[in-house]
Structure formats: C-alpha cells, structure tokens
Write a protein that holds these residues in place. Structure first.
Motif, short mmCIF file in Angstrom:
data_model
loop_
_atom_site.label_atom_id
_atom_site.label_comp_id
_atom_site.label_asym_id
_atom_site.label_seq_id
_atom_site.Cartn_x
_atom_site.Cartn_y
_atom_site.Cartn_z
N TYR A 64 0.82 -1.20 0.00
CA TYR A 64 0.00 0.00 0.00
C TYR A 64 0.87 1.26 0.00
O TYR A 64 0.65 2.18 -0.81
CB TYR A 64 -0.93 0.01 1.21
CG TYR A 64 -1.99 1.08 1.15
CD1 TYR A 64 -3.30 0.76 0.80
CD2 TYR A 64 -1.70 2.42 1.42
CE1 TYR A 64 -4.28 1.74 0.71
CE2 TYR A 64 -2.67 3.40 1.34
CZ TYR A 64 -3.96 3.06 0.99
OH TYR A 64 -4.92 4.04 0.90
N SER A 80 -4.52 6.03 10.07
CA SER A 80 -5.29 4.79 10.01
C SER A 80 -5.74 4.43 11.41
O SER A 80 -5.38 5.09 12.39
CB SER A 80 -4.45 3.66 9.39
OG SER A 80 -5.28 2.58 9.00
N ILE A 150 -5.88 5.60 5.44
CA ILE A 150 -5.70 4.23 4.97
C ILE A 150 -6.76 3.35 5.63
O ILE A 150 -6.75 3.19 6.86
CB ILE A 150 -4.30 3.69 5.29
CG1 ILE A 150 -3.23 4.57 4.65
CG2 ILE A 150 -4.16 2.24 4.81
CD1 ILE A 150 -1.81 4.14 4.97
N PRO A 151 -7.67 2.78 4.87
CA PRO A 151 -8.69 1.90 5.45
C PRO A 151 -8.08 0.56 5.85
O PRO A 151 -6.93 0.25 5.51
CB PRO A 151 -9.69 1.74 4.31
CG PRO A 151 -8.85 1.85 3.08
CD PRO A 151 -7.78 2.87 3.41
N HIS A 154 -8.58 -2.78 1.57
CA HIS A 154 -8.31 -2.10 0.31
C HIS A 154 -7.63 -3.10 -0.62
O HIS A 154 -6.91 -4.00 -0.17
CB HIS A 154 -7.39 -0.89 0.55
CG HIS A 154 -7.16 -0.02 -0.65
ND1 HIS A 154 -6.20 -0.32 -1.61
CD2 HIS A 154 -7.76 1.14 -1.05
CE1 HIS A 154 -6.22 0.62 -2.54
NE2 HIS A 154 -7.14 1.51 -2.23
N ARG A 155 -7.86 -2.95 -1.89
CA ARG A 155 -7.28 -3.87 -2.87
C ARG A 155 -5.77 -4.00 -2.71
O ARG A 155 -5.22 -5.11 -2.79
CB ARG A 155 -7.63 -3.42 -4.29
CG ARG A 155 -7.14 -4.35 -5.40
CD ARG A 155 -7.57 -3.83 -6.77
NE ARG A 155 -7.19 -4.74 -7.83
CZ ARG A 155 -5.98 -4.74 -8.42
NH1 ARG A 155 -5.05 -3.86 -8.02
NH2 ARG A 155 -5.72 -5.60 -9.39
N ASP A 156 -5.05 -2.88 -2.49
CA ASP A 156 -3.60 -2.94 -2.35
C ASP A 156 -3.18 -3.72 -1.10
O ASP A 156 -2.16 -4.42 -1.11
CB ASP A 156 -2.99 -1.54 -2.32
CG ASP A 156 -3.08 -0.84 -3.67
OD1 ASP A 156 -3.33 -1.52 -4.68
OD2 ASP A 156 -2.91 0.39 -3.70
N SER A 186 -8.96 -8.83 4.84
CA SER A 186 -7.88 -8.90 3.85
C SER A 186 -7.28 -10.30 3.75
O SER A 186 -6.95 -10.77 2.65
CB SER A 186 -6.79 -7.88 4.16
OG SER A 186 -6.17 -8.14 5.41
N SER A 243 -16.66 -4.57 5.85
CA SER A 243 -16.51 -3.90 4.56
C SER A 243 -17.39 -4.59 3.53
O SER A 243 -17.34 -5.81 3.38
CB SER A 243 -15.04 -3.96 4.12
OG SER A 243 -14.91 -3.79 2.72
N GLU A 245 -17.12 -4.49 0.32
CA GLU A 245 -16.29 -5.09 -0.72
C GLU A 245 -15.73 -6.44 -0.26
O GLU A 245 -15.71 -7.41 -1.03
CB GLU A 245 -15.14 -4.14 -1.08
CG GLU A 245 -14.35 -4.57 -2.30
CD GLU A 245 -13.28 -3.57 -2.69
OE1 GLU A 245 -12.72 -3.71 -3.79
OE2 GLU A 245 -12.97 -2.65 -1.90
#
Length: 329
Positions: A64, A80, A150-151, A154-156, A186, A243, A245
């Motif tokens: 990230y 964060s 910064i969550p 996240h995709r990264d 994640s 989340s 997502e």
C-alpha cells in the motif's frame, strides 16, 4: 466458481511477492506431529507470526505505502485505525517510505501494540470504546487535516497479504481446507483470490469470535451486517462494521464460517504453546480453535490453519497459559 479475485492477476501478485520478499522472507509452514495427533488430521500451520511485525498484515502495508508514494509523491502523512497488527504494518511501511504515520486505537488498547507502533515511528492516538469508533475518529481527523486515510480493507492491502497465500498454496499441495480468522477481511480475501487464480479446489473457512460475529452474520445474510459490540479478547477479529467489498468476495468464495468461543480461543493458544512452542495471539489461534471444533469433520484430511500473529503481551498471555480466559467488557 463465481469471480472473487478483486480483478487481481497472477502476474500482479507475483510482482507484489517479489517486492514483499525484499523485506519479508517467505514464512515457513510446518505440519506439526503433535497437532496431527490432537486434531486427527494433517495440520499445516502457516507461520505469519514470523514476520518483522509478528503478523501477516505487514505485507499489505508494504504494498500500500509503496504504491501510495509512487502515485502521490507529495503525501505529507497517513492516518489509520487499528487494534494493533494493521497499525504496526502501516507504521513499519510508512517509516520505510519516509511518510509520517498517525495511528488511532481505542482507549485501553494493548500497551504492547501501542509501544510497537510508537517504536516504528508512528504517533498513537487513543480514542473511542472500540476499533470502529477509533476508525471513524481517524477518518474525520484525516479529512480535517488533509492527510491520507488508509482503510483496513483495500485492494492494495489484499494484494500484499495474498503473498502469504501464494507461498502457502505453492509450498503445500492438495490442501483440502484452510481455516483463517476474519477481522476486516484482507486475509481471507487473499486466500480466496490465490486459490481461484491457481485453480485449486481448497475450501476456505472463515473464523469469527462468537462474541464478535459481524462477518459470520454477514456471510450468512449475503450482505454486510453490523453488530452493536465486538467483545472478544481476540483483538484482530474484534470488529463490528464489515466492509461491503470484503463481504462480496467472502460470500462468493468462502465455503462456510465457524464461530468460536472465548474459552476455545484461549485453549487453542495453550495448544499452540504446548504442541509447537509458538506464541499465538487470540486472533492467530482462532483458526486452530475452529479446526478442533470441527475435528470429526476434518478427520484424516490435509488441513491448513493461518497463525496470523503472535502479538500478545506477557500480562495477558501468562494467565492464558495458566488456564484462564481473558475477560472483555
């Protein structure tokens, strides 16, 4: 199988692994004989407690922050929220990237985690009754001061974390099932993504604390379901606002969820110490607790458990070893 890869390609993942491995060597995976005897199946432990921050999250922070400073080279600082391992990850990676980090934690957070983040160079702010209240305070502070927030999902971050899954699936063939603790998601999303990219049939089982069941309830409902509290001593899975997502990926790619009690988590921590001489924090021991709960179902299978971290201070760990379960709330 429904697409659950977050549009991550194997090529992108392999590049991320090459970057991560410059800082974090591949962690080991061992099939411990005493765990096999206890669980009635082959138990492969992925030792994410063997990283520079003592937990898997550091992989996501490295990716990230690297991508952030390349995309926004003038970034003044990042903010964060965490109960510990995500915060250590961001603190560690931000220091390497030359970016100031401010990490929000709930009041009464682990002193050991707080001091580790401070030692990496972050400013630690205690606010709120739990992770989710600290998260909202961090988001507001970032907006007010024009800092980068910064969550926790996240995709990264998933791409970075997924590098442990790539190591694990390539090192151990024909895993029938992998158990993984789920906080913001994640880790489980990384496992699902890599499993699908490699075309494997391994079932991925999410693990929640029975006293922090937001993700388990979300999986059952097929949509995000928040809870009023998350009163588990297993800090890494003590979340109550999932989340959307992450839940989308989990619902498409996980086989099921298992909820484990506080006593079962504490017992799994003792089992890790007795059978492997490893220190496992509560969230890191939860997958083993779930496997032991499903011992009959897993008989004679080839099973993986993710020991996501070993960050627990002596004052809390010693009573667990002496047979007690930490109280929360």
């Amino acid at each position: 199988m429904a697409d659950s890869t977050l549009s991550i390609s194997l090529e992108e993942l392999e590049r991320a692994a090459e970057f991560v491995h410059k800082v974090v060597p591949p962690t080991p995976q061992y099939a411990w004989p005493k765990l096999r005897q206890r669980a009635g199946c082959t138990v492969w432990v992925k030792h994410e407690n063997h990283t520079p921050t003592g937990a898997f999250k550091v992989r996501g922070g490295l990716i990230y922050l690297d991508r952030l400073v390349k995309r926004l080279p003038g970034t003044r600082g990042v903010v964060s929220a965490t109960r510990g391992n995500h915060g250590q990850s961001i603190s560690f990676a931000a220091a390497r990237a030359g970016v100031a980090a401010e990490i929000y934690v709930p009041v009464g957070n682990s002193p050991d985690q707080n001091s580790a983040m401070s030692t990496f160079g972050a400013t630690v702010v205690e606010i709120g009754k739990d992770f989710d209240e600290a998260k909202h305070a961090a988001s507001r502070a970032a907006a007010e001061r024009e800092l980068h927030f910064i969550p926790s999902f996240h995709r990264d971050l998933v791409i970075g974390v997924a590098t442990y899954a790539l190591e694990f699936f390539r090192a151990v063939s024909a895993l029938d099932t992998v158990y993984v603790g789920v906080g913001m998601g994640s880790g489980i999303c990384g496992l699902i993504t890599v499993r699908d990219l490699l075309g494997l049939k391994t079932e991925i089982v999410g693990v929640s604390a029975a006293k922090a069941p937001a993700t388990s309830k979300s999986f059952a409902a097929g949509k995000p379901v928040s809870t009023a509290t998350a009163l588990t001593f297993a800090d890494g899975i003590a979340t109550r606002e999932p989340s959307s997502e992450a839940i989308d990926v989990i619902c498409k790619g996980a086989s099921r969820f298992v909820e484990v009690s506080e006593d079962a988590i504490a017992e799994a921590m003792r089992v890790y110490f007795d059978d492997t001489h490893q220190v496992a924090e509560g969230a890191g021991a939860a997958p083993l607790a779930a496997l032991l709960q499903e011992r009959e179902r897993m008989a004679d299978r080839n099973v993986g458990v993710i020991l996501t971290g070993g960050n627990i201070e002596r004052a809390r760990f010693a009573p667990v070893l002496n047979g007690r379960t930490p109280a929360v709330g």
